[in-house]
Design a protein around this motif. Structure first.
Motif, PDB file in Angstrom:
ATOM      1  N   UNK A  30     -14.645   7.015 -16.511  1.00  0.00           N
ATOM      2  CA  UNK A  30     -13.190   6.779 -16.113  1.00  0.00           C
ATOM      3  C   UNK A  30     -12.589   6.440 -16.944  1.00  0.00           C
ATOM      4  N   UNK A  58     -11.513  12.123  -7.433  1.00  0.00           N
ATOM      5  CA  UNK A  58     -11.688  10.439  -7.619  1.00  0.00           C
ATOM      6  C   UNK A  58     -11.813   9.858  -6.474  1.00  0.00           C
ATOM      7  N   UNK A  59     -11.506  10.252  -5.284  1.00  0.00           N
ATOM      8  CA  UNK A  59     -11.835   9.936  -4.066  1.00  0.00           C
ATOM      9  C   UNK A  59     -13.569  10.107  -4.089  1.00  0.00           C
ATOM     10  N   UNK A  87     -21.596  -2.449 -22.181  1.00  0.00           N
ATOM     11  CA  UNK A  87     -22.159  -3.860 -22.509  1.00  0.00           C
ATOM     12  C   UNK A  87     -22.099  -4.728 -21.307  1.00  0.00           C
ATOM     13  N   UNK A  89      -7.106  14.127  -7.478  1.00  0.00           N
ATOM     14  CA  UNK A  89      -7.229  13.057  -6.623  1.00  0.00           C
ATOM     15  C   UNK A  89      -8.371  13.245  -5.638  1.00  0.00           C
ATOM     16  N   UNK A 130       0.849  -1.194   0.115  1.00  0.00           N
ATOM     17  CA  UNK A 130      -0.039  -0.046  -0.082  1.00  0.00           C
ATOM     18  C   UNK A 130       0.968   1.301   0.042  1.00  0.00           C
ATOM     19  N   UNK A 165     -15.552  10.205  -6.446  1.00  0.00           N
ATOM     20  CA  UNK A 165     -16.125   9.408  -7.564  1.00  0.00           C
ATOM     21  C   UNK A 165     -16.187   7.759  -7.051  1.00  0.00           C
ATOM     22  N   UNK A 166     -15.161   7.528  -6.465  1.00  0.00           N
ATOM     23  CA  UNK A 166     -15.036   6.307  -6.089  1.00  0.00           C
ATOM     24  C   UNK A 166     -15.951   5.840  -5.026  1.00  0.00           C
ATOM     25  N   UNK A 168     -11.550   9.701 -18.644  1.00  0.00           N
ATOM     26  CA  UNK A 168     -10.726  10.343 -18.020  1.00  0.00           C
ATOM     27  C   UNK A 168      -9.175   9.831 -18.083  1.00  0.00           C
ATOM     28  N   UNK A 169      -9.168   8.636 -18.104  1.00  0.00           N
ATOM     29  CA  UNK A 169      -7.973   7.930 -17.928  1.00  0.00           C
ATOM     30  C   UNK A 169      -7.187   8.045 -19.345  1.00  0.00           C
ATOM     31  N   UNK A 183     -20.234   5.004 -15.093  1.00  0.00           N
ATOM     32  CA  UNK A 183     -19.309   5.301 -14.210  1.00  0.00           C
ATOM     33  C   UNK A 183     -17.880   4.803 -14.926  1.00  0.00           C
ATOM     34  N   UNK A 207     -19.240   5.806  -6.331  1.00  0.00           N
ATOM     35  CA  UNK A 207     -19.383   4.438  -6.839  1.00  0.00           C
ATOM     36  C   UNK A 207     -19.568   3.350  -6.169  1.00  0.00           C
ATOM     37  N   UNK A 208     -18.758   3.267  -4.818  1.00  0.00           N
ATOM     38  CA  UNK A 208     -19.061   2.416  -4.097  1.00  0.00           C
ATOM     39  C   UNK A 208     -20.409   2.258  -3.444  1.00  0.00           C
ATOM     40  N   UNK A 265       0.685   4.136  -2.978  1.00  0.00           N
ATOM     41  CA  UNK A 265       0.229   5.457  -2.662  1.00  0.00           C
ATOM     42  C   UNK A 265       1.638   6.651  -2.589  1.00  0.00           C
TER      43      UNK A 265
END
Lengths: 271, 277
Positions: B197, B244-245, B147, B241, B17, B247-248, B200-201, B193, B251-252, B21
């Motif tokens: 991403x 994204x947090x 799909x 960042x 980790x 968004x995540x 964006x990516x 979602x 999404x979660x 990070x």
């Protein structure tokens, strides 16, 4: 229903024809044209007789192999330990989160970390080793590429380990296997599907990385992707670029066949 | 597993980790560095955030990037949802598998190949390289993931729902809008979602199909990073960042509904297996 189905299917079928079938055909066609657009097989001739092109392809495959091996070495234990933690889903989210940060930003961070006056070099000097050239070396390229691909290897292996029936491990213990034997004979074979899809998910992009070769590798490593980008954007020789593209597609297909899921007996292991 | 081994495992996970990070927090940390580089922290400052707020060109690119992601995800979701329905209602397992394999071609292709082949495609058709070509490309490579997100929901749907709707006099379009779409909505949202991403990516495809007039953040960072380090980029990464947090986390919470249902059906099938034994 058929008429309605035809109506709502039109955009999707158009997409299939225009953006899936046509581009593949076009890149194959383009690979048989010379710089003026006339039909030729010269690109392939040039490719297979040029030692630089062949060495470049070999190097690209070699580097992709090294990157994949490094990623697998780090990711397998990670996935294994993760599947044994308490808050699995939360930790998994934390593994996925870095993939949502744009690739370029991560590469950019490493430019800072690895640069001549960067953090690592400051540490090396402090430790008495002295400053080294880290950025623009093969090692830094492999390191950053591996860093970027790690989550894509962890996920499929983790999923394969999660799908495994835990009673198989108890059974193996009951039958007298020790931890290592259980791992070698039960856990590893059953997680091979995850490893295969992980290898696919890492090896193929590693062949085509081209921004890292420039930003981190300093163009010392030329991947297939970099060669394609050079031919399309710099020398404008689209025929040769497409030829290398076709080679890349063929290597991709070969990798997928090599690592493809073996036909499994139906209804075998799972209760 | 004994305690010592467990501790080693945790240490290993902790190291991974940290590795994952460290670069991200490194960027964020130095975005506040008054020293102007990423080498040594000399003092706290917000001047790069201020510079970012005044850099209209960069902010314009950020807006364009998000607009592109928003639009391409929207179009890809509409086309992909109907595509999933088309595949699901195609007769014959073999035909379905052929369609699904074709769907997945763009998922497994290296992005350089997608970029190069789209570039040839646009040139052959005479479409000029600008916002439109980038938008079309992003829609194209986002459709397959939509799909793949919608299909499992369609499989979960009870077919008698459609029979019931037909018995009650619904037309085909009414069945689609009143029965199928509401049922697969979690899959559609997940697909949106993912498409967002993906857009964006993306760097490689955009790099190939964009012209002089249009740039996305990734392409802009590529050209700036070649010139060296500018802490404005760090400030921007910090903001991205945080985004994204958010968004995540969003999404979660949305996907929680999805997974808990999957979990339930999994548990149910396990229970059935135990019962039959």
């Amino acid at each position: 229903m058929t008429k309605t189905k035809t109506m709502y299917s039109i955009p999707y079928i158009l997409w299939l024809l225009l953006f899936v079938v046509a581009p593949v055909l076009l890149i194959v066609y383009q690979s048989f044209t010379d710089i003026d657009g006339a039909f030729t097989v010269g690109n392939y001739g040039k490719y297979f007789t040029s030692s630089t092109a062949l060495r470049m392809t070999f190097n690209s495959l070699l580097y992709a192999g090294i990157i994949t091996a490094a990623v697998l070495l780090i990711s397998y234990p990670t996935a294994y330990f993760l599947s044994r933690t308490v808050h699995k889903q939360l930790w998994l989210m934390l593994i996925i989160l870095p993939t949502w940060i744009n690739l370029l930003l991560k590469a950019y961070a490493f430019i800072g970390i690895f640069s001549v006056n960067g953090t690592i070099n400051n540490f090396l000097e402090f430790a008495g080793i002295g400053r080294q050239q880290i950025l623009f070396t093969d090692t830094s390229f492999i390191f950053v590429a591996a860093y970027i691909e790690i989550p894509f290897m962890i996920l499929p292996i983790f999923n394969a380990l999660e799908e495994m029936n835990p009673s198989l491990i108890s059974a193996s213990r009951d039958l007298g296997a020790n931890t290592w034997q259980t791992f070698q004979r039960v856990i590893l074979p059953l997680s091979m599907n995850g490893v295969r899809s992980g290898v696919q998910a890492v090896f193929i992009p590693s062949l085509s990385l081209f921004m890292l070769t420039r930003l981190i590798g300093g163009n010392r490593v030329i991947t297939l992707g970099k060669a394609i980008e050079q031919h399309f954007m710099v020398t404008q020789n689209w025929g040769m670029g497409s030829t290398i593209g076709v080679i890349l597609i063929l290597s991709m297909v070969a990798i997928m066949l090599l690592t493809g899921e073996k036909k499994r007996r139906k209804g075998g292991n799972r209760a | 597993m004994n305690k010592r081994k467990g501790r080693l495992a945790n240490l290993y996970l902790f190291m991974v980790f940290v590795l994952l990070y460290l670069p991200i927090f490194y960027l964020i940390f130095y975005s506040f560095n008054a020293g102007g580089n990423m080498n040594g922290f000399t003092g706290f400052t917000l001047e790069y955030y201020q510079a970012l707020a005044e850099d209209t060109r960069l902010l314009g690119i950020v807006v364009d990037t998000f607009l592109l992601a928003f639009l391409s995800a929207l179009l890809a979701t509409v086309i992909g949802t109907f595509g999933a329905m088309m595949i699901f209602y195609t007769r014959g397992r073999k035909n379905r598998n052929v369609l699904l394999s074709m769907n997945n071609i763009l998922m497994v292709s290296p992005d350089v190949i997608i970029g190069a082949s789209f570039l040839i495609f646009f040139t052959v058709l005479g479409i000029s390289l600008n916002f439109l070509s980038v938008l079309l490309s992003h829609v194209a490579f986002s459709i397959p993931i939509v799909v793949l997100m919608v299909l499992p929901r369609l499989k979960e749907m009870n077919p008698s729902l459609i029979d019931a709707a037909r018995d009650l006099g619904a037309t085909n379009w009414q069945i689609i809008y009143k029965v199928i779409i509401p049922f697969v909505t979690p899959g559609i949202i997940a697909g949106y979602f993912m498409a967002f991403t993906y857009s964006l990516d993306d760097f490689a495809v955009t790099f190939f199909v964009t012209g002089n007039g249009f740039s996305t953040l990734a392409v802009e960072i590529y050209s700036r990073a070649r010139q060296g380090i500018s802490l404005e980029i760090n400030a921007l990464s910090t903001l991205l960042f945080l985004f994204s947090m958010i968004l995540v986390i969003g999404y979660y919470f949305i996907s929680q509904g999805n997974t808990s249902k999957k979990q339930k059906s999994l548990n149910k099938s396990r229970q059935e297996a135990i019962d039959t034994l």
